[in-house]
Write a protein that holds these residues in place. Structure first.
Motif, PDB file in Angstrom:
ATOM      1  N   LEU A  95       0.820  -1.204   0.000  1.00  0.00           N
ATOM      2  CA  LEU A  95       0.000   0.000   0.000  1.00  0.00           C
ATOM      3  C   LEU A  95       0.858   1.260   0.000  1.00  0.00           C
ATOM      4  CD1 LEU A  95      -2.876  -0.922   2.484  1.00  0.00           C
ATOM      5  CD2 LEU A  95      -2.999  -0.728   0.008  1.00  0.00           C
ATOM      6  N   LEU A  96       1.961   1.225   0.722  1.00  0.00           N
ATOM      7  CA  LEU A  96       2.853   2.385   0.733  1.00  0.00           C
ATOM      8  C   LEU A  96       3.439   2.621  -0.656  1.00  0.00           C
ATOM      9  CD1 LEU A  96       4.398   4.634   2.080  1.00  0.00           C
ATOM     10  CD2 LEU A  96       6.076   2.963   2.890  1.00  0.00           C
ATOM     11  N   GLN A  97       3.845   1.554  -1.318  1.00  0.00           N
ATOM     12  CA  GLN A  97       4.376   1.704  -2.679  1.00  0.00           C
ATOM     13  C   GLN A  97       3.288   2.213  -3.627  1.00  0.00           C
ATOM     14  OE1 GLN A  97       7.501   1.459  -3.361  1.00  0.00           O
ATOM     15  NE2 GLN A  97       8.224   0.523  -1.456  1.00  0.00           N
ATOM     16  N   GLU A  98       2.073   1.708  -3.455  1.00  0.00           N
ATOM     17  CA  GLU A  98       0.963   2.138  -4.309  1.00  0.00           C
ATOM     18  C   GLU A  98       0.653   3.608  -4.102  1.00  0.00           C
ATOM     19  OE1 GLU A  98      -3.822   1.234  -4.895  1.00  0.00           O
ATOM     20  OE2 GLU A  98      -2.599  -0.108  -3.669  1.00  0.00           O
ATOM     21  N   ALA A  99       0.707   4.071  -2.838  1.00  0.00           N
ATOM     22  CA  ALA A  99       0.387   5.465  -2.539  1.00  0.00           C
ATOM     23  C   ALA A  99       1.351   6.431  -3.206  1.00  0.00           C
ATOM     24  CB  ALA A  99       0.388   5.679  -1.028  1.00  0.00           C
ATOM     25  N   ALA A 100       2.577   5.972  -3.454  1.00  0.00           N
ATOM     26  CA  ALA A 100       3.587   6.846  -4.060  1.00  0.00           C
ATOM     27  C   ALA A 100       3.400   7.009  -5.557  1.00  0.00           C
ATOM     28  CB  ALA A 100       4.981   6.291  -3.775  1.00  0.00           C
ATOM     29  N   GLN A 101       2.569   6.159  -6.160  1.00  0.00           N
ATOM     30  CA  GLN A 101       2.352   6.222  -7.598  1.00  0.00           C
ATOM     31  C   GLN A 101       1.173   7.127  -7.924  1.00  0.00           C
ATOM     32  OE1 GLN A 101       4.436   4.636  -9.727  1.00  0.00           O
ATOM     33  NE2 GLN A 101       5.555   3.905  -7.931  1.00  0.00           N
ATOM     34  N   PRO A 102       1.306   8.022  -8.914  1.00  0.00           N
ATOM     35  CA  PRO A 102       0.147   8.843  -9.297  1.00  0.00           C
ATOM     36  C   PRO A 102      -0.938   7.961  -9.899  1.00  0.00           C
ATOM     37  CG  PRO A 102       1.927   9.089 -10.893  1.00  0.00           C
ATOM     38  CD  PRO A 102       2.488   8.275  -9.761  1.00  0.00           C
ATOM     39  N   LYS A 103      -2.173   8.319  -9.618  1.00  0.00           N
ATOM     40  CA  LYS A 103      -3.314   7.595 -10.175  1.00  0.00           C
ATOM     41  C   LYS A 103      -3.858   8.393 -11.352  1.00  0.00           C
ATOM     42  CE  LYS A 103      -2.988   4.582  -6.925  1.00  0.00           C
ATOM     43  NZ  LYS A 103      -1.821   5.237  -6.302  1.00  0.00           N
ATOM     44  N   ALA A 104      -4.132   7.710 -12.442  1.00  0.00           N
ATOM     45  CA  ALA A 104      -4.656   8.377 -13.638  1.00  0.00           C
ATOM     46  C   ALA A 104      -6.050   7.834 -13.941  1.00  0.00           C
ATOM     47  CB  ALA A 104      -3.731   8.152 -14.829  1.00  0.00           C
ATOM     48  N   TYR A 105      -6.963   8.721 -14.232  1.00  0.00           N
ATOM     49  CA  TYR A 105      -8.338   8.360 -14.546  1.00  0.00           C
ATOM     50  C   TYR A 105      -8.679   8.860 -15.945  1.00  0.00           C
ATOM     51  CZ  TYR A 105      -8.489   7.579  -9.542  1.00  0.00           C
ATOM     52  OH  TYR A 105      -8.215   7.122  -8.270  1.00  0.00           O
ATOM     53  N   LEU A 106      -9.351   8.031 -16.701  1.00  0.00           N
ATOM     54  CA  LEU A 106      -9.764   8.371 -18.063  1.00  0.00           C
ATOM     55  C   LEU A 106     -11.278   8.264 -18.117  1.00  0.00           C
ATOM     56  CD1 LEU A 106      -8.324   9.090 -20.757  1.00  0.00           C
ATOM     57  CD2 LEU A 106      -8.558   6.692 -21.399  1.00  0.00           C
TER      58      LEU A 106
ATOM     59  N   LEU B 218      -6.177   4.665 -30.798  1.00  0.00           N
ATOM     60  CA  LEU B 218      -6.947   4.275 -29.617  1.00  0.00           C
ATOM     61  C   LEU B 218      -6.237   3.225 -28.770  1.00  0.00           C
ATOM     62  CD1 LEU B 218     -10.750   4.088 -30.516  1.00  0.00           C
ATOM     63  CD2 LEU B 218      -9.642   5.436 -28.748  1.00  0.00           C
ATOM     64  N   ALA B 219      -5.744   2.179 -29.403  1.00  0.00           N
ATOM     65  CA  ALA B 219      -5.117   1.085 -28.655  1.00  0.00           C
ATOM     66  C   ALA B 219      -3.903   1.583 -27.876  1.00  0.00           C
ATOM     67  CB  ALA B 219      -4.716  -0.047 -29.609  1.00  0.00           C
ATOM     68  N   ASP B 220      -3.065   2.402 -28.514  1.00  0.00           N
ATOM     69  CA  ASP B 220      -1.885   2.934 -27.836  1.00  0.00           C
ATOM     70  C   ASP B 220      -2.274   3.833 -26.673  1.00  0.00           C
ATOM     71  OD1 ASP B 220      -0.172   1.609 -29.537  1.00  0.00           O
ATOM     72  OD2 ASP B 220       0.105   3.318 -30.882  1.00  0.00           O
ATOM     73  N   LEU B 221      -3.300   4.643 -26.859  1.00  0.00           N
ATOM     74  CA  LEU B 221      -3.727   5.556 -25.802  1.00  0.00           C
ATOM     75  C   LEU B 221      -4.239   4.779 -24.592  1.00  0.00           C
ATOM     76  CD1 LEU B 221      -4.299   8.505 -24.935  1.00  0.00           C
ATOM     77  CD2 LEU B 221      -6.596   8.209 -25.886  1.00  0.00           C
ATOM     78  N   LEU B 222      -5.092   3.797 -24.821  1.00  0.00           N
ATOM     79  CA  LEU B 222      -5.645   3.019 -23.715  1.00  0.00           C
ATOM     80  C   LEU B 222      -4.552   2.213 -23.009  1.00  0.00           C
ATOM     81  CD1 LEU B 222      -8.978   1.800 -25.351  1.00  0.00           C
ATOM     82  CD2 LEU B 222      -8.635   3.692 -23.748  1.00  0.00           C
ATOM     83  N   HIS B 223      -3.601   1.721 -23.766  1.00  0.00           N
ATOM     84  CA  HIS B 223      -2.477   0.996 -23.162  1.00  0.00           C
ATOM     85  C   HIS B 223      -1.671   1.919 -22.258  1.00  0.00           C
ATOM     86  CE1 HIS B 223       0.807  -1.879 -22.761  1.00  0.00           C
ATOM     87  NE2 HIS B 223       1.642  -0.904 -23.089  1.00  0.00           N
ATOM     88  N   THR B 224      -1.453   3.140 -22.700  1.00  0.00           N
ATOM     89  CA  THR B 224      -0.690   4.103 -21.891  1.00  0.00           C
ATOM     90  C   THR B 224      -1.393   4.378 -20.578  1.00  0.00           C
ATOM     91  OG1 THR B 224       0.252   5.164 -23.852  1.00  0.00           O
ATOM     92  CG2 THR B 224       0.188   6.470 -21.825  1.00  0.00           C
ATOM     93  N   PHE B 225      -2.716   4.470 -20.593  1.00  0.00           N
ATOM     94  CA  PHE B 225      -3.441   4.816 -19.377  1.00  0.00           C
ATOM     95  C   PHE B 225      -3.629   3.637 -18.437  1.00  0.00           C
ATOM     96  CE2 PHE B 225      -4.074   8.809 -21.387  1.00  0.00           C
ATOM     97  CZ  PHE B 225      -4.238   9.685 -20.337  1.00  0.00           C
ATOM     98  N   ASN B 226      -3.130   2.478 -18.795  1.00  0.00           N
ATOM     99  CA  ASN B 226      -3.075   1.370 -17.846  1.00  0.00           C
ATOM    100  C   ASN B 226      -1.941   1.545 -16.847  1.00  0.00           C
ATOM    101  OD1 ASN B 226      -5.261  -0.166 -18.693  1.00  0.00           O
ATOM    102  ND2 ASN B 226      -4.083  -1.166 -20.314  1.00  0.00           N
ATOM    103  N   ASP B 227      -1.017   2.437 -17.149  1.00  0.00           N
ATOM    104  CA  ASP B 227       0.141   2.715 -16.294  1.00  0.00           C
ATOM    105  C   ASP B 227       0.012   4.152 -15.797  1.00  0.00           C
ATOM    106  OD1 ASP B 227       2.620   3.462 -15.253  1.00  0.00           O
ATOM    107  OD2 ASP B 227       3.743   2.230 -16.659  1.00  0.00           O
ATOM    108  N   GLY B 228      -0.324   4.310 -14.505  1.00  0.00           N
ATOM    109  CA  GLY B 228      -0.553   5.637 -13.958  1.00  0.00           C
ATOM    110  C   GLY B 228       0.632   6.569 -14.106  1.00  0.00           C
ATOM    111  N   ARG B 229       1.843   6.059 -13.894  1.00  0.00           N
ATOM    112  CA  ARG B 229       3.026   6.910 -13.991  1.00  0.00           C
ATOM    113  C   ARG B 229       3.260   7.351 -15.438  1.00  0.00           C
ATOM    114  NH1 ARG B 229       7.237   8.071 -10.771  1.00  0.00           N
ATOM    115  NH2 ARG B 229       6.535   6.596  -9.181  1.00  0.00           N
TER     116      ARG B 229
END
Length: 346
Positions: free
Chosen positions: A226-237, A253-264
């Motif tokens: 949880l501590l490691q997770e808290a340090a990562q920015p969360k991205a919402y689409l 579209l595919a590249d964009l959605l793939h990028t937003f699977n990774d918050g950082r």
């Protein structure tokens, strides 16, 4: 060949007209736009000159022109400031204030809710990130038995965010065992930065568990995650379905959605370099997404923390209309994240 004032006015007009319906702009339509003040022949010559400069393109065999990626970049860098209205009507501001005030003010929910509201308000896709903070840490832990072999670890950060994770335990965790783990976590792992959560610190925590190591250690590892997770920015689409309105974006579209699977990675993509509204074209990205456009603005969340809210669509977004709305939502989101009243119009 230079881009004189008349060429600039024509390029600006073509950007505006093409944004309306996505159809190539011909000299006849352009002449009507200028109320016949410039002849069609003159406009055709100027459009040909802009095409030679690489600022316009002629799709297929159409007689009309559309702005090129280079043309959009020239427009954004040199002409947009001349036409963008940076104010919103008071009635619209009040509507936004009322909608924002009704959101859940838990930080992650507030960011996601603001993104959803902006998507509905504009009809475009919206991305938003939680504030980035280098000094994030956990201020308090709780441990609760939620099933015969499951324990829920709850963590509250120093920024007010709440995270939970379920840990698998070998046998039923007693109330005393849950309290023991919570006390241990609050004693050894609160106000610790992710970088300081070393294997040695975890080993020391494990040693304090004694004979209960096998039962309780999964909850400790969940707390560390949880501590490691808290340090990562969360991205919402939000408003992803709006991307389907634009045929020119189907290849990205595919590249964009793939990028937003990774918050950082998503945060890195949409965060502007400064405090002003920034527009990134897909052709200029490290991994190009042709036709895509990201208009982004940072918001101030207090204590020096910033997040980002961004509009995503095609290059032919109506920039002058969208920019002030993005600015206003960013301001309101920052007020909410800072604990200020969103109803205040400042």
């Amino acid at each position: 060949m230079t881009v004189d004032e008349r060429k600039q006015r024509i390029l600006e007009a073509i950007v505006a007209l093409y944004a309306m319906d996505g159809e190539p702009v011909g000299s006849g339509l352009l002449s009507r736009y200028f109320d016949m003040a410039v002849s069609s022949a003159t406009l055709r010559n100027e459009m040909a000159a802009l095409t030679r400069l690489g600022l316009l393109e002629q799709p297929h065999t159409s007689a009309g022109r559309v702005p090129s990626a280079k043309g959009y970049r020239y427009y954004l860098d040199n002409l947009l400031g001349q036409s963008a209205d940076q104010s919103l009507p008071q009635t619209e501001r009040r509507q936004i204030n009322a909608a924002m005030a009704g959101l859940d003010f838990e930080p992650q929910h507030l960011v996601q809710g603001a993104a959803r509201l902006l998507a509905r308000h504009t009809g475009f896709t919206v991305a938003a990130t939680t504030p980035a903070s280098e000094d994030v840490c956990i201020a308090h832990y709780e441990v609760v038995q939620v099933g015969q072999y499951s324990a829920s670890v709850l963590a509250v950060t120093n920024n007010g965010d709440v995270y939970t994770r379920v840990a698998r335990v070998e046998r039923g965790l007693t109330r005393a065992g849950a309290a023991q783990v919570a006390n241990l976590l609050n004693h050894t792992m609160t106000f610790v930065s992710p970088a300081d959560l070393t294997p040695r610190r975890l080993s020391e925590a494990a040693a304090e568990l004694g004979g209960e190591y096998q039962v309780l250690m999964p909850a400790v590892l969940a707390a560390a995650s949880l501590l490691q997770e808290a340090a990562q920015p969360k991205a919402y689409l939000e408003g992803v379905e709006n991307l389907l309105r634009w045929p020119e974006l189907q290849g990205s579209l595919a590249d964009l959605l793939h990028t937003f699977n990774d918050g950082r990675e998503a945060s890195r993509l949409i965060t502007p370099p400064g405090g002003r509204v920034s527009v990134l074209l897909g052709e200029d990205m490290e991994h190009p997404m042709p036709g895509l456009c990201i208009m982004a603005k940072r918001y101030l969340a207090g204590s020096g923390r910033t997040g980002t809210i961004a509009l995503i669509g095609p290059n032919r977004m109506p920039f002058p209309q969208l920019m002030p709305r993005l600015e206003y939502f960013a301001r309101k989101l920052g007020q909410g994240m800072s604990g200020k009243s969103i109803q205040e119009d400042n």
